[in-house]
Design a protein around this motif. Sequence first.
Motif, mmCIF file in Angstrom:
data_model
loop_
_atom_site.group_PDB
_atom_site.id
_atom_site.type_symbol
_atom_site.label_atom_id
_atom_site.label_comp_id
_atom_site.label_asym_id
_atom_site.label_seq_id
_atom_site.Cartn_x
_atom_site.Cartn_y
_atom_site.Cartn_z
ATOM 1 N N ARG A 167 0.945 -1.203 0.090
ATOM 2 C CA ARG A 167 0.113 0.039 -0.076
ATOM 3 C C ARG A 167 0.967 1.289 0.020
ATOM 4 O O ARG A 167 2.012 1.243 0.380
ATOM 5 N N VAL A 168 0.234 2.417 -0.446
ATOM 6 C CA VAL A 168 0.772 3.468 -0.238
ATOM 7 C C VAL A 168 -0.097 4.673 0.524
ATOM 8 O O VAL A 168 -1.426 4.569 0.165
ATOM 9 N N VAL A 169 0.368 5.170 1.467
ATOM 10 C CA VAL A 169 -0.664 6.198 2.070
ATOM 11 C C VAL A 169 -0.148 7.621 1.861
ATOM 12 O O VAL A 169 1.209 8.009 1.882
ATOM 13 N N LEU A 170 -0.767 8.540 1.196
ATOM 14 C CA LEU A 170 -0.437 9.799 0.987
ATOM 15 C C LEU A 170 -1.600 11.083 1.375
ATOM 16 O O LEU A 170 -2.623 10.744 0.959
ATOM 17 N N PRO A 171 -0.946 12.106 1.737
ATOM 18 C CA PRO A 171 -1.803 13.186 2.122
ATOM 19 C C PRO A 171 -2.364 13.696 0.696
ATOM 20 O O PRO A 171 -1.669 13.804 -0.151
ATOM 21 N N SER A 223 -6.268 21.412 -0.731
ATOM 22 C CA SER A 223 -5.632 20.245 -1.446
ATOM 23 C C SER A 223 -4.143 20.385 -1.752
ATOM 24 O O SER A 223 -3.805 21.305 -2.012
ATOM 25 N N ILE A 224 -3.816 19.056 -1.912
ATOM 26 C CA ILE A 224 -2.365 19.011 -2.250
ATOM 27 C C ILE A 224 -2.443 18.477 -3.661
ATOM 28 O O ILE A 224 -2.275 17.118 -4.003
ATOM 29 N N TYR A 226 -3.029 14.445 -6.318
ATOM 30 C CA TYR A 226 -3.887 14.124 -7.137
ATOM 31 C C TYR A 226 -3.543 13.870 -8.468
ATOM 32 O O TYR A 226 -4.098 12.820 -9.073
ATOM 33 N N ASP A 227 -2.515 14.509 -9.043
ATOM 34 C CA ASP A 227 -1.950 14.189 -10.377
ATOM 35 C C ASP A 227 -1.256 13.018 -10.458
ATOM 36 O O ASP A 227 -1.543 12.273 -11.250
ATOM 37 N N THR A 255 -4.769 16.610 8.510
ATOM 38 C CA THR A 255 -4.521 16.292 7.120
ATOM 39 C C THR A 255 -5.198 14.948 7.007
ATOM 40 O O THR A 255 -5.191 14.059 7.615
ATOM 41 N N ARG A 256 -5.901 14.980 5.621
ATOM 42 C CA ARG A 256 -6.527 13.984 5.162
ATOM 43 C C ARG A 256 -5.406 13.019 4.281
ATOM 44 O O ARG A 256 -4.961 13.635 3.327
#
Length: 390
Positions: free
Chosen positions: A226-230, A238-239, A243-244, A352-353
């Motif tokens: 898995r990867v977890v990213l903000p 938004s970061i 998203y890109d 932070t989500r």
Amino acid sequence: MLLIPPVRFSVKSPLILIKKTKIPILSLSPSSSSSSSSIKRNKDVSLTMQAISPSSPLKSLLLTRRPLARVTPKKLSVHCIYRSDPIHFPNGIGSSRADWQTSCAILASRVVSQEQPTDKSNGDYGIDGSADHVAAVNGHKTSVDLNLVPLNKGSSEDNNKAMKPLTITDLSPAPMHGSHLRVAYQGVPGAYSEAAAGKAYPNCESIPCDQFEVAFQVVELWVADRVVLPVENSLGGSIHRNYDLLLRHRLHIVGEVQLPVHHCLLALPGVRKENITQVISHPQALAQCELSLSKLGLNAAREAVDDTAGAAQHIAANNLRDTAAIASARAAELYGLQILADGIQDDSSNVTRFVKDREEEEEGEEGDWKGEEEEEEEEGGENGYFSLFK
Ligand SMILES: O=C(O)C(=O)C[C@]1(C(=O)O)C=C[C@@H](O)C=C1
């Protein structure tokens, strides 16, 4: 989450190594221009991943191809020197994963054998042991090289392994549930992303990566599950870059986790606020503490770095007595810094989500991992913070 035991900064950086690895040249794109490629071949055709550590987390994976003399398939093993044991693949299928890797090595040897030099004077890899290596195909003598995996004379155990054909189960994605799930994150230990990984997957084995791009690649290559990213912060918004990345990669969002972010101002022991001329941190963290920094009366320049814990690590590594970092209390502990100010985020409910991604599911697989998330929700996983994006 298997929390990595605190390391003193003077101790050699923790490493995750892929040792003496024979793996196939996968769809690993040399996308990074990083000169510090972490995978190299040694002269014995091994691929070696080096220096995955807080000071140098997992880096872009680059392969350089060289003419090869001989390939002897070996198992892939990933080690983290925080722990003496090798990474185990969850739910008891460690051996089949190892088998898969052995099988991949067979494929790899077929790829690399095309690069073998024509000098066969030592007769090393003819299936029949003959120096001129003339093979019989369908009863015809031919001088075409069949690219066969070499047999080790006298070692039936090795040969049995080498001859094992790939099966469907060898190709199934990494196991999903249970302890020792390997979760990639961007940053070094002590980063908020590491904490988010631990919150999303308690008991996971977190894998630090120097760039988000790398964190995505390691999941695509099954180095991590898995990867977890903000993706969003209650103050910073938004970061977009992440998203890109989500759009560019074949990963699938499987849930989210929200992490309250509690920032501290860190400096070397003995340093006072008045000594600080520079504050370094992740741009989001700098933005989240802007007002507080002014209130603290700091007359200091701000400088953005890759991640909050990396900022703390940088100060410790370079003995910077005029610089402070905005980072977590855990980063202070890991890198031997003192906390000059605690809770310096401008909004006390700074959250932070993060999203959790895994490799895109194959057809027919969907039910399984969807079930996984539903199961977590039923158990009240993540205090109700989970939500499905699918
Ligand atoms: O630098 C870190 O520690 C991170 O995990 C990154 C990050 C972010 O990208 O927003 C995560 C949480 C905080 O909002 C600040 C920084």
